[in-house]
Design a protein around this motif. Structure first.
Motif, PDB file in Angstrom:
ATOM      1  N   UNK A   1       7.420  18.318 -10.460  1.00  0.00           N
ATOM      2  CA  UNK A   1       8.457  18.148  -9.451  1.00  0.00           C
ATOM      3  C   UNK A   1       8.539  16.674  -9.078  1.00  0.00           C
ATOM      4  N   UNK A   2       9.477  15.958  -9.707  1.00  0.00           N
ATOM      5  CA  UNK A   2       9.620  14.515  -9.491  1.00  0.00           C
ATOM      6  C   UNK A   2      10.825  14.169  -8.625  1.00  0.00           C
ATOM      7  N   UNK A   3      11.361  15.140  -7.934  1.00  0.00           N
ATOM      8  CA  UNK A   3      12.510  14.892  -7.078  1.00  0.00           C
ATOM      9  C   UNK A   3      12.089  14.077  -5.846  1.00  0.00           C
ATOM     10  N   UNK A   4      13.062  13.377  -5.303  1.00  0.00           N
ATOM     11  CA  UNK A   4      12.881  12.576  -4.084  1.00  0.00           C
ATOM     12  C   UNK A   4      11.893  11.424  -4.292  1.00  0.00           C
ATOM     13  N   UNK A   5      11.742  10.984  -5.554  1.00  0.00           N
ATOM     14  CA  UNK A   5      10.959   9.786  -5.834  1.00  0.00           C
ATOM     15  C   UNK A   5      11.916   8.645  -6.161  1.00  0.00           C
TER      16      UNK A   5
ATOM     17  N   UNK B   1       9.948  -3.799 -13.971  1.00  0.00           N
ATOM     18  CA  UNK B   1       9.800  -2.672 -13.038  1.00  0.00           C
ATOM     19  C   UNK B   1       8.822  -3.085 -11.951  1.00  0.00           C
ATOM     20  N   UNK B   2       9.298  -3.270 -10.742  1.00  0.00           N
ATOM     21  CA  UNK B   2       8.467  -3.711  -9.631  1.00  0.00           C
ATOM     22  C   UNK B   2       7.943  -2.502  -8.856  1.00  0.00           C
ATOM     23  N   UNK B   3       6.681  -2.184  -9.083  1.00  0.00           N
ATOM     24  CA  UNK B   3       6.042  -1.064  -8.393  1.00  0.00           C
ATOM     25  C   UNK B   3       4.626  -1.488  -8.048  1.00  0.00           C
ATOM     26  N   UNK B   4       4.149  -1.133  -6.861  1.00  0.00           N
ATOM     27  CA  UNK B   4       2.826  -1.571  -6.420  1.00  0.00           C
ATOM     28  C   UNK B   4       1.737  -0.704  -7.047  1.00  0.00           C
ATOM     29  N   UNK B   5       0.540  -1.267  -7.161  1.00  0.00           N
ATOM     30  CA  UNK B   5      -0.587  -0.517  -7.725  1.00  0.00           C
ATOM     31  C   UNK B   5      -0.943   0.680  -6.854  1.00  0.00           C
ATOM     32  N   UNK B   6      -0.695   0.580  -5.546  1.00  0.00           N
ATOM     33  CA  UNK B   6      -0.996   1.703  -4.652  1.00  0.00           C
ATOM     34  C   UNK B   6      -0.075   2.884  -4.943  1.00  0.00           C
ATOM     35  N   UNK B   7       1.177   2.597  -5.256  1.00  0.00           N
ATOM     36  CA  UNK B   7       2.101   3.669  -5.632  1.00  0.00           C
ATOM     37  C   UNK B   7       1.652   4.334  -6.919  1.00  0.00           C
TER      38      UNK B   7
END
Length: 232
Positions: A5-9, A42-48
């Protein structure tokens, strides 16, 4: 097989799947994966990324396990000491004679009860009955197998006779160093279970097969990964 379920990401499903695959497939830290994604814009943090692995990793491992063929009935068991959260703990591990990880259990003790816990999990979760159970000389294995009525399958021996299980610890030791040790028993158990599912899917003894066979195995592994990470 239950879809993810990958919705709302905020990020697309392909980015989430790829980040999880990178982390569990290779000896990388969360910051390494962050840098690799940033290089692709793709800018995404390691915590994410860490949150993604915790949320989706166990379900992906379960989906991958359902697609695996039955393992070999010849099991190799072993245990190693590790330090988790500053405490001395033991990593109990079972593989078959082809190197597939059957189960991994993090426990506080190295005794009869711990060996019995591992064996009960194996008998409950594996689709085949054992034909041989190879261990080192630890007496706890023998007593646990006698309690379960499986002492006739026991093959205790020297370390050289249980090299399959001994060598299976090496990928985990590399990850342990990269992660600067595991932080808690629960997080270690969660990571090792997920890592085992991914490892089994992509593991191949490339030195024993031809290049064309390796390509076939890789294609099959990628197909299994796509099916296991299908989004709802």
């Amino acid at each position: 097989m239950r879809p993810l379920s990958l919705k709302r990401h905020r990020f697309p499903a392909d980015v989430i799947r790829h980040a999880i695959w990178l982390y569990f497939r290779f000896t990388l830290s969360f910051r390494d994966v962050e840098e690799m994604l940033a290089q692709r814009g793709i800018e995404v943090s390691y915590e994410t990324i860490r949150c993604w692995t915790i949320k989706f990793g166990p379900q992906i491992a379960r989906n991958l396990k359902r697609r695996r063929p039955a393992p070999s009935p010849r099991w190799h068991l072993d245990e190693v000491v590790c330090k988790i959260g500053g405490k001395r703990m033991y990593l109990w591990r079972a593989v078959d004679d082809e190197g597939e990880v059957l189960d991994v259990v993090v426990q506080k003790r190295r005794d009869h009860h711990a060996a019995l816990t591992l064996l009960k999990r194996l008998l409950r979760n594996q689709p085949v009955e054992p034909e041989a159970i190879v261990t080192d000389g630890l007496a706890s294995y023998g007593s646990a197998l006698r309690e379960l009525g499986l002492d006739g399958f026991h093959r205790p021996g020297r370390l050289s006779e249980n090299n399959r299980a001994e060598n299976s610890h090496l990928p985990i030791r590399r990850r342990e160093r990269k992660m600067q040790l595991f932080k808690s028993q629960g997080s270690a158990q969660r990571f090792l279970t997920t890592h085992a599912g991914v490892y089994n899917t992509f593991y191949s003894q490339r030195h024993l097969i031809s290049r064309s066979t390796l390509r076939t195995f890789r294609s099959a592994a990628n197909d299994a990964w796509i099916a296991a990470t299908m989004a709802a």
